[in-house]
Write a protein that holds these residues in place. Structure first.
Motif, PDB file in Angstrom:
ATOM      1  N   GLY A 224      -4.725 -18.176  -0.297  1.00 60.20           N
ATOM      2  CA  GLY A 224      -5.313 -17.343   0.734  1.00 60.20           C
ATOM      3  C   GLY A 224      -4.885 -15.897   0.694  1.00 60.20           C
ATOM      4  N   ASP A 225      -3.849 -15.578  -0.081  1.00 57.80           N
ATOM      5  CA  ASP A 225      -3.393 -14.197  -0.193  1.00 57.80           C
ATOM      6  C   ASP A 225      -4.418 -13.334  -0.919  1.00 57.80           C
ATOM      7  OD1 ASP A 225      -1.042 -14.843   1.060  1.00 57.80           O
ATOM      8  OD2 ASP A 225       0.224 -14.690  -0.728  1.00 57.80           O
ATOM      9  N   VAL A 226      -4.368 -12.044  -0.633  1.00 59.77           N
ATOM     10  CA  VAL A 226      -5.124 -11.048  -1.381  1.00 59.77           C
ATOM     11  C   VAL A 226      -4.116 -10.070  -1.974  1.00 59.77           C
ATOM     12  CG1 VAL A 226      -6.811  -9.182  -1.269  1.00 59.77           C
ATOM     13  CG2 VAL A 226      -7.172 -11.268   0.063  1.00 59.77           C
ATOM     14  N   VAL A 227      -4.214  -9.848  -3.282  1.00 53.59           N
ATOM     15  CA  VAL A 227      -3.308  -8.931  -3.956  1.00 53.59           C
ATOM     16  C   VAL A 227      -4.127  -7.848  -4.642  1.00 53.59           C
ATOM     17  CG1 VAL A 227      -3.193 -10.380  -6.027  1.00 53.59           C
ATOM     18  CG2 VAL A 227      -1.392  -8.706  -5.607  1.00 53.59           C
ATOM     19  N   ALA A 228      -3.715  -6.598  -4.476  1.00 55.83           N
ATOM     20  CA  ALA A 228      -4.417  -5.472  -5.070  1.00 55.83           C
ATOM     21  C   ALA A 228      -3.427  -4.610  -5.850  1.00 55.83           C
ATOM     22  CB  ALA A 228      -5.105  -4.625  -3.994  1.00 55.83           C
ATOM     23  N   VAL A 229      -3.869  -4.145  -7.008  1.00 52.82           N
ATOM     24  CA  VAL A 229      -3.078  -3.237  -7.829  1.00 52.82           C
ATOM     25  C   VAL A 229      -3.876  -1.953  -7.995  1.00 52.82           C
ATOM     26  CG1 VAL A 229      -1.966  -2.849 -10.064  1.00 52.82           C
ATOM     27  CG2 VAL A 229      -2.013  -5.158  -9.073  1.00 52.82           C
ATOM     28  N   GLU A 230      -3.280  -0.829  -7.610  1.00 51.01           N
ATOM     29  CA  GLU A 230      -3.886   0.478  -7.824  1.00 51.01           C
ATOM     30  C   GLU A 230      -3.110   1.181  -8.929  1.00 51.01           C
ATOM     31  OE1 GLU A 230      -4.049   2.658  -4.192  1.00 51.01           O
ATOM     32  OE2 GLU A 230      -5.517   1.293  -3.262  1.00 51.01           O
ATOM     33  N   ALA A 231      -3.796   1.495 -10.015  1.00 47.18           N
ATOM     34  CA  ALA A 231      -3.150   2.156 -11.151  1.00 47.18           C
ATOM     35  C   ALA A 231      -4.173   3.031 -11.845  1.00 47.18           C
ATOM     36  CB  ALA A 231      -2.579   1.136 -12.135  1.00 47.18           C
ATOM     37  N   ALA A 232      -3.728   4.178 -12.304  1.00 48.00           N
ATOM     38  CA  ALA A 232      -4.588   5.093 -13.062  1.00 48.00           C
ATOM     39  C   ALA A 232      -5.876   5.420 -12.317  1.00 48.00           C
ATOM     40  CB  ALA A 232      -4.907   4.495 -14.427  1.00 48.00           C
ATOM     41  N   GLY A 233      -5.813   5.447 -10.994  1.00 48.66           N
ATOM     42  CA  GLY A 233      -6.976   5.835 -10.210  1.00 48.66           C
ATOM     43  C   GLY A 233      -8.010   4.762  -9.984  1.00 48.66           C
ATOM     44  N   VAL A 234      -7.722   3.507 -10.356  1.00 43.08           N
ATOM     45  CA  VAL A 234      -8.650   2.407 -10.098  1.00 43.08           C
ATOM     46  C   VAL A 234      -7.932   1.335  -9.285  1.00 43.08           C
ATOM     47  CG1 VAL A 234     -10.015   2.852 -12.156  1.00 43.08           C
ATOM     48  CG2 VAL A 234      -8.134   1.244 -12.275  1.00 43.08           C
ATOM     49  N   ARG A 235      -8.707   0.535  -8.544  1.00 47.42           N
ATOM     50  CA  ARG A 235      -8.141  -0.504  -7.680  1.00 47.42           C
ATOM     51  C   ARG A 235      -8.653  -1.872  -8.120  1.00 47.42           C
ATOM     52  NH1 ARG A 235      -5.937  -1.060  -2.353  1.00 47.42           N
ATOM     53  NH2 ARG A 235      -6.540  -3.034  -1.351  1.00 47.42           N
ATOM     54  N   LEU A 236      -7.723  -2.745  -8.426  1.00 43.37           N
ATOM     55  CA  LEU A 236      -8.002  -4.118  -8.845  1.00 43.37           C
ATOM     56  C   LEU A 236      -7.599  -5.043  -7.701  1.00 43.37           C
ATOM     57  CD1 LEU A 236      -8.417  -6.365 -11.100  1.00 43.37           C
ATOM     58  CD2 LEU A 236      -5.987  -6.026 -11.624  1.00 43.37           C
ATOM     59  N   GLU A 237      -8.525  -5.872  -7.238  1.00 46.58           N
ATOM     60  CA  GLU A 237      -8.219  -6.750  -6.109  1.00 46.58           C
ATOM     61  C   GLU A 237      -8.647  -8.164  -6.422  1.00 46.58           C
ATOM     62  OE1 GLU A 237      -9.892  -6.980  -1.606  1.00 46.58           O
ATOM     63  OE2 GLU A 237      -8.758  -5.139  -2.080  1.00 46.58           O
ATOM     64  N   ASN A 238      -7.765  -9.119  -6.104  1.00 49.21           N
ATOM     65  CA  ASN A 238      -8.047 -10.541  -6.341  1.00 49.21           C
ATOM     66  C   ASN A 238      -7.453 -11.358  -5.208  1.00 49.21           C
ATOM     67  OD1 ASN A 238      -7.361  -9.184  -9.206  1.00 49.21           O
ATOM     68  ND2 ASN A 238      -9.009 -10.691  -9.460  1.00 49.21           N
ATOM     69  N   ARG A 239      -8.054 -12.500  -4.944  1.00 47.43           N
ATOM     70  CA  ARG A 239      -7.488 -13.432  -3.974  1.00 47.43           C
ATOM     71  C   ARG A 239      -6.900 -14.630  -4.703  1.00 47.43           C
ATOM     72  NH1 ARG A 239     -11.094 -17.626  -2.648  1.00 47.43           N
ATOM     73  NH2 ARG A 239     -13.158 -17.385  -3.555  1.00 47.43           N
ATOM     74  N   VAL A 240      -6.150 -15.414  -3.980  1.00 51.85           N
ATOM     75  CA  VAL A 240      -5.366 -16.505  -4.563  1.00 51.85           C
ATOM     76  C   VAL A 240      -5.843 -17.843  -4.018  1.00 51.85           C
ATOM     77  CG1 VAL A 240      -3.040 -17.410  -4.945  1.00 51.85           C
ATOM     78  CG2 VAL A 240      -3.400 -14.937  -4.721  1.00 51.85           C
ATOM     79  N   GLU A 241      -5.969 -18.824  -4.882  1.00 53.76           N
ATOM     80  CA  GLU A 241      -6.234 -20.204  -4.460  1.00 53.76           C
ATOM     81  C   GLU A 241      -5.209 -21.114  -5.090  1.00 53.76           C
ATOM     82  OE1 GLU A 241     -10.167 -21.459  -5.314  1.00 53.76           O
ATOM     83  OE2 GLU A 241     -11.086 -20.247  -3.725  1.00 53.76           O
TER      84      GLU A 241
END
Length: 241
Positions: A224-241
């Motif tokens: 149920g968590d959501v984890v986001a990584v912001e690097a080099a001006g872009v945002r990567l977001e994923n959730r967890v199951e």
């Protein structure tokens, strides 16, 4: 603005990523990102990762910074696009995030010399989450199983080719709370030095991905968590199951 390609009605179309998070194709059609499935922005033959490249992260796990870059590999089968689901394997009870700056290669290279500029071989930078089964890493000592499960390498959604080394930073957000922050200037081994070092070990091919290490602040992921990584001006977001 950021640019990319989408497959729509059987044809590849150029798109522009707008500031409001929507995509606009050349024919004027506008897509919300929820209407789009993001693929990894590169097709690496290998994913080369660097361990303990930030002093504080090495210390938080009780390790010293190595005398030379500590390299390990993730398989391409671990790749996951922006918006994809990280799946916790049944073999592990401690899956953790590791936000990182990713380097994507543009050209093949081997044995880069001290007089050569490694950055001339780089396509650009992106966000990477080096998802890790920490309990298995401790159990196995070496990193292969802990780092290699399917969905354990979220990357993207874009490659930024218009940012310099001095501006590179990474932040990780766990359920909207910032938990990691680091800059490329804080790395024990710089990105150019990493590329040179790796090229003395193996040929780097176009599309290959280098994950340059994570700053301090790694932590566990729960369903149920959501984890986001912001690097080099872009945002990567994923959730967890």
């Amino acid at each position: 603005m950021l640019y990319g390609r989408v497959l729509f009605n059987g044809a590849v179309q150029e798109v522009t990523w707008l500031e409001d998070g929507k995509l606009r194709s050349l024919d004027g059609r506008v897509f919300d990102d929820s209407e789009v499935s993001f693929l990894p922005p590169c097709r690496p033959t290998k994913i080369v990762c660097v361990g303990r490249n930030y002093v504080a992260h090495a210390a938080e796990l009780g390790n010293a910074v190595p005398e030379r870059p500590l390299l390990f590999l993730k398989p391409p089968s671990a790749l996951l696009g922006h918006g994809g689901v990280i799946r916790r394997p049944g073999d592990s009870s401690q899956v953790e995030y590791e936000g990182e700056i990713g380097v994507v290669m543009a050209r093949s290279c081997k044995d880069i010399g001290p007089e050569d500029d490694p950055m001339s071989l780089v396509a650009g930078f992106t966000a990477v989450n080096d998802v890790t089964a920490r309990d298995l890493q401790r159990l196995d000592v070496q990193f292969t199983r802990a780092k290699s499960f399917d969905t354990f390498c979220p990357v993207g959604p874009f490659i930024n080719d218009r940012i310099g080394l001095e501006a590179l930073e990474v932040q990780t957000f766990h359920n909207n709370r910032r938990v990691q922050s680091g800059r490329s200037s804080e790395m024990a081994f710089s990105i150019p030095d990493l590329i040179r070092y790796i090229s003395r070990v193996m040929t780097l091919n176009p599309g290959d991905l280098i994950a340059t290490g994570t700053p301090a602040g790694v932590g566990a992921l729960s369903p149920g968590d959501v984890v986001a990584v912001e690097a080099a001006g872009v945002r990567l977001e994923n959730r967890v199951e």
